[in-house]
Design an enzyme around this catalytic site. Sequence first.
Site, PDB file in Angstrom:
ATOM      1  N   SER A 293      31.897  33.913  37.449  1.00 35.57           N
ATOM      2  CA  SER A 293      31.110  35.061  36.977  1.00 35.57           C
ATOM      3  C   SER A 293      30.010  34.625  36.005  1.00 35.57           C
ATOM      4  O   SER A 293      28.861  35.103  36.103  1.00 35.57           O
ATOM      5  CB  SER A 293      32.010  36.115  36.338  1.00 35.57           C
ATOM      6  OG  SER A 293      32.817  35.547  35.338  1.00 35.57           O
TER       7      SER A 293
ATOM      8  N   HIS B 141      39.481  34.956  40.876  1.00 39.95           N
ATOM      9  CA  HIS B 141      38.902  34.966  39.523  1.00 39.95           C
ATOM     10  C   HIS B 141      39.528  36.136  38.750  1.00 39.95           C
ATOM     11  O   HIS B 141      40.746  36.214  38.634  1.00 39.95           O
ATOM     12  CB  HIS B 141      37.376  35.034  39.665  1.00 39.95           C
ATOM     13  CG  HIS B 141      36.578  34.744  38.430  1.00 39.95           C
ATOM     14  ND1 HIS B 141      37.107  34.217  37.281  1.00 39.95           N
ATOM     15  CD2 HIS B 141      35.243  34.916  38.161  1.00 39.95           C
ATOM     16  CE1 HIS B 141      36.154  34.076  36.362  1.00 39.95           C
ATOM     17  NE2 HIS B 141      35.015  34.504  36.873  1.00 39.95           N
TER      18      HIS B 141
ATOM     19  N   HIS C 171      44.357  26.516  38.007  1.00 37.28           N
ATOM     20  CA  HIS C 171      43.029  26.665  37.406  1.00 37.28           C
ATOM     21  C   HIS C 171      42.105  25.585  37.935  1.00 37.28           C
ATOM     22  O   HIS C 171      42.548  24.473  38.259  1.00 37.28           O
ATOM     23  CB  HIS C 171      43.100  26.576  35.873  1.00 37.28           C
ATOM     24  CG  HIS C 171      41.915  27.192  35.214  1.00 37.28           C
ATOM     25  ND1 HIS C 171      40.753  26.485  34.983  1.00 37.28           N
ATOM     26  CD2 HIS C 171      41.703  28.448  34.768  1.00 37.28           C
ATOM     27  CE1 HIS C 171      39.877  27.297  34.416  1.00 37.28           C
ATOM     28  NE2 HIS C 171      40.422  28.493  34.259  1.00 37.28           N
TER      29      HIS C 171
ATOM     30  N   ARG D  20      45.268  30.759  26.279  1.00 33.94           N
ATOM     31  CA  ARG D  20      45.128  32.218  26.255  1.00 33.94           C
ATOM     32  C   ARG D  20      46.430  32.870  26.740  1.00 33.94           C
ATOM     33  O   ARG D  20      46.840  33.919  26.253  1.00 33.94           O
ATOM     34  CB  ARG D  20      43.935  32.655  27.113  1.00 33.94           C
ATOM     35  CG  ARG D  20      42.606  32.050  26.643  1.00 33.94           C
ATOM     36  CD  ARG D  20      41.470  32.311  27.622  1.00 33.94           C
ATOM     37  NE  ARG D  20      41.704  31.669  28.908  1.00 33.94           N
ATOM     38  CZ  ARG D  20      40.916  31.820  29.974  1.00 33.94           C
ATOM     39  NH1 ARG D  20      39.839  32.585  29.895  1.00 33.94           N
ATOM     40  NH2 ARG D  20      41.195  31.206  31.107  1.00 33.94           N
TER      41      ARG D  20
HETATM   42  N1  NMX Z   1      49.606  29.293  44.120  1.00 35.16           N
HETATM   43  C1  NMX Z   1      49.631  28.678  45.325  1.00 35.16           C
HETATM   44  N2  NMX Z   1      48.766  27.749  45.702  1.00 35.16           N
HETATM   45  C2  NMX Z   1      47.851  27.363  44.811  1.00 35.16           C
HETATM   46  C3  NMX Z   1      47.772  27.909  43.521  1.00 35.16           C
HETATM   47  C4  NMX Z   1      48.693  28.921  43.198  1.00 35.16           C
HETATM   48  N3  NMX Z   1      48.676  29.538  42.023  1.00 35.16           N
HETATM   49  N4  NMX Z   1      46.757  27.325  42.862  1.00 35.16           N
HETATM   50  C5  NMX Z   1      46.194  26.444  43.707  1.00 35.16           C
HETATM   51  N5  NMX Z   1      46.851  26.477  44.890  1.00 35.16           N
HETATM   52  C6  NMX Z   1      46.503  25.763  46.100  1.00 35.16           C
HETATM   53  C7  NMX Z   1      45.096  26.158  46.525  1.00 35.16           C
HETATM   54  O1  NMX Z   1      45.111  27.412  47.227  1.00 35.16           O
HETATM   55  C8  NMX Z   1      44.692  24.985  47.374  1.00 35.16           C
HETATM   56  O2  NMX Z   1      45.343  25.133  48.632  1.00 35.16           O
HETATM   57  P1  NMX Z   1      44.624  24.672  50.008  1.00 35.16           P
HETATM   58  O3  NMX Z   1      44.453  23.176  49.861  1.00 35.16           O
HETATM   59  O4  NMX Z   1      45.599  25.066  51.054  1.00 35.16           O
HETATM   60  O5  NMX Z   1      43.326  25.395  50.072  1.00 35.16           O
HETATM   61  C9  NMX Z   1      45.339  23.812  46.640  1.00 35.16           C
HETATM   62  O6  NMX Z   1      46.400  24.374  45.854  1.00 35.16           O
HETATM   63  C10 NMX Z   1      44.379  23.050  45.733  1.00 35.16           C
HETATM   64  O7  NMX Z   1      43.778  23.967  44.844  1.00 35.16           O
HETATM   65  P2  NMX Z   1      43.315  23.484  43.390  1.00 35.16           P
HETATM   66  O8  NMX Z   1      42.312  22.402  43.584  1.00 35.16           O
HETATM   67  O9  NMX Z   1      44.489  23.185  42.541  1.00 35.16           O
HETATM   68  O10 NMX Z   1      42.656  24.808  42.792  1.00 35.16           O
HETATM   69  P3  NMX Z   1      41.145  25.303  42.853  1.00 35.16           P
HETATM   70  O11 NMX Z   1      40.376  24.650  41.758  1.00 35.16           O
HETATM   71  O12 NMX Z   1      40.600  25.194  44.226  1.00 35.16           O
HETATM   72  O13 NMX Z   1      41.331  26.858  42.549  1.00 35.16           O
HETATM   73  C11 NMX Z   1      42.319  28.738  41.484  1.00 35.16           C
HETATM   74  C12 NMX Z   1      41.693  27.352  41.298  1.00 35.16           C
HETATM   75  C13 NMX Z   1      42.446  29.406  40.111  1.00 35.16           C
HETATM   76  C14 NMX Z   1      41.402  29.593  42.342  1.00 35.16           C
HETATM   77  C15 NMX Z   1      43.712  28.565  42.150  1.00 35.16           C
HETATM   78  O14 NMX Z   1      44.585  27.850  41.301  1.00 35.16           O
HETATM   79  C16 NMX Z   1      44.346  29.898  42.512  1.00 35.16           C
HETATM   80  O15 NMX Z   1      44.081  30.427  43.602  1.00 35.16           O
HETATM   81  N6  NMX Z   1      45.203  30.488  41.613  1.00 35.16           N
HETATM   82  C17 NMX Z   1      45.756  31.807  41.821  1.00 35.16           C
HETATM   83  C18 NMX Z   1      44.714  32.860  41.502  1.00 35.16           C
HETATM   84  C19 NMX Z   1      44.436  32.962  40.024  1.00 35.16           C
HETATM   85  O16 NMX Z   1      45.326  33.011  39.214  1.00 35.16           O
HETATM   86  N7  NMX Z   1      43.141  33.023  39.670  1.00 35.16           N
HETATM   87  C20 NMX Z   1      42.736  33.268  38.273  1.00 35.16           C
HETATM   88  C21 NMX Z   1      42.041  32.088  37.621  1.00 35.16           C
HETATM   89  C22 NMX Z   1      41.682  32.419  36.202  1.00 35.16           C
HETATM   90  N8  NMX Z   1      40.745  33.533  36.114  1.00 35.16           N
HETATM   91  O17 NMX Z   1      41.017  34.501  35.492  1.00 35.16           O
HETATM   92  O18 NMX Z   1      39.653  33.486  36.688  1.00 35.16           O
HETATM   93  C1  MLT Z   2      37.758  32.316  33.219  1.00 36.74           C
HETATM   94  O1  MLT Z   2      38.189  32.734  32.139  1.00 36.74           O
HETATM   95  O2  MLT Z   2      36.568  32.477  33.547  1.00 36.74           O
HETATM   96  C2  MLT Z   2      38.722  31.710  34.175  1.00 36.74           C
HETATM   97  O3  MLT Z   2      39.744  31.037  33.527  1.00 36.74           O
HETATM   98  C3  MLT Z   2      38.098  30.972  35.322  1.00 36.74           C
HETATM   99  C4  MLT Z   2      37.416  29.675  35.046  1.00 36.74           C
HETATM  100  O4  MLT Z   2      37.215  29.240  33.924  1.00 36.74           O
HETATM  101  O5  MLT Z   2      37.061  29.038  36.075  1.00 36.74           O
END
Ligand code: NMX
Ligand code: MLT
Length: 426
Positions: free
Chosen positions: A234, A264, A310, A319
């Site tokens: 964002s 996100h 993350h 946090r």
């Molecule tokens: N549960 C299951 N699988 C996961 C999770 C999780 N919480 N986190 C990462 N993975 C998987 C991800 O989907 C990916 O799978 P694939 O290779 O099949 O595509 C693999 O692990 C590698 O991902 P990463 O490199 O560890 O994570 P990336 O940097 O791509 O993404 C997030 C970060 C935050 C998008 C990911 O951890 C996620 O989807 N988390 C759950 C959603 C979430 O909580 N988002 C909020 C983030 C904070 N915010 O507020 O913005």
């Molecule tokens: C945020 O607060 O924006 C989230 O943790 C996502 C990020 O930093 O990528």
Amino acid sequence: MSKTIKNKLTEQIPGLREEARTLAKTYGSKVMDQVVLEQIYGGMRGIKSLVCDTSSVGLDTGLIIRGIPILELTDRLPEEVFCLLLTGELPDEATLKEFQDDLNKRAEVPSYVWDVLNALPKDTHPMIALSTAIMSMEKESEFRKQYDGGLSKDKLWEPMYEDSLNIIARVTQIAAFIYRRSFGKGDMIPPDPSLDWAANFAKMLGVKDEDGTFAKLMRLYLVLHSDHESGNASAFTCQVVSSTLSDAYYSFSAALNALAGPLHGLANQECLRFLLNMRNAIGHQPSDDEVREYCQNLLDTGKVVSGYGHAVLRITDPRFTAFLKFGKEHIADDETFRMVEQIFEIVPDLLMKQGKAKDPWPNVDAASGSLLYHYGMTEYQFYTVLFGVSRILGFSAQIILARAMQSPLIRPKSVTTGWIKKQVQS
Ligand code: NMX
Ligand code: MLT
């Protein structure tokens, strides 16, 4: 007060510009990072290519605002944190008071915004309503007026500051209106200028709060979500839009649209929904084994555990730690909060065993919903709006500074698959 913040910025800007100019001129060709193919295919993860001075996020430290770790800011007001984000200094009492008075003076929401919101179907997602309301106010933009009037580039940060403060001053009323209208809570509750920004917001939301703990939670909530450097989806969107010299209304609305995705900011809604679904599916307060089985099944069916993982962090998000502390202090026996604690004990192991997520630890979204739910804000579709209201502080500080620094249009280079094939073969 805003005059004082503005004065502070006015004093700081020449030095900041000079510093950036000298760095770029003296070391312009120095290599700062290298890009590997995995990063090009991997969402540009980790590529150091942006400057953001409001805050930084270390993979093993979490959020640091102007040198201060977020866990040292949890007793501050969001207004204080905004001053810190923008100027690098926490305000003294008089500066804070002046800033709060300034926000109160700017607080009147144009009446057409209520008409715009009332025209939306009641089941419109609250994030659409928030983004639309902010866009609808674009005709108020001082930045656009002054740009059209020929204001020189070096002064554009000033109307950006005006627009940003106007939005900060109005967004809590707008968000509270959306909450009350979307979920049938009755008429709007008028603002109370004697209260601080977060307590006023808590009051306008109308959540029952006899002992003031919900207002305390709102203060914490609006501090913790206020900024997370500028590479998150964002804030980056906000920077890109603003770099075209679009104003704050366009920039924030676009940024909120990015925040509204489940990877996100929407993860806070998804996380609470997941807790309730788990509780319903199991039919009673789940045991640890039942939680383990339920979460394992989620992973086995290719779903993500919301609130975990993350893109930058490789530790428990501080946090999350702050929300957990609040929960332990105030609602230790709450059933939903207990599930948050259970998941924290169980899910990191499951994620590590699965071996995909680089960060198996909880992020900011894993606990926040359980606290809101406890205090009676059970409508989890609204949770991302709270994230957005807070993050508007960071968006504001970032784009005011970007215009102050006369940052250029953001326009990276894309390549074709053919080009990549040639590179890897050569
Ligand atoms: N549960 C299951 N699988 C996961 C999770 C999780 N919480 N986190 C990462 N993975 C998987 C991800 O989907 C990916 O799978 P694939 O290779 O099949 O595509 C693999 O692990 C590698 O991902 P990463 O490199 O560890 O994570 P990336 O940097 O791509 O993404 C997030 C970060 C935050 C998008 C990911 O951890 C996620 O989807 N988390 C759950 C959603 C979430 O909580 N988002 C909020 C983030 C904070 N915010 O507020 O913005
Ligand atoms: C945020 O607060 O924006 C989230 O943790 C996502 C990020 O930093 O990528």
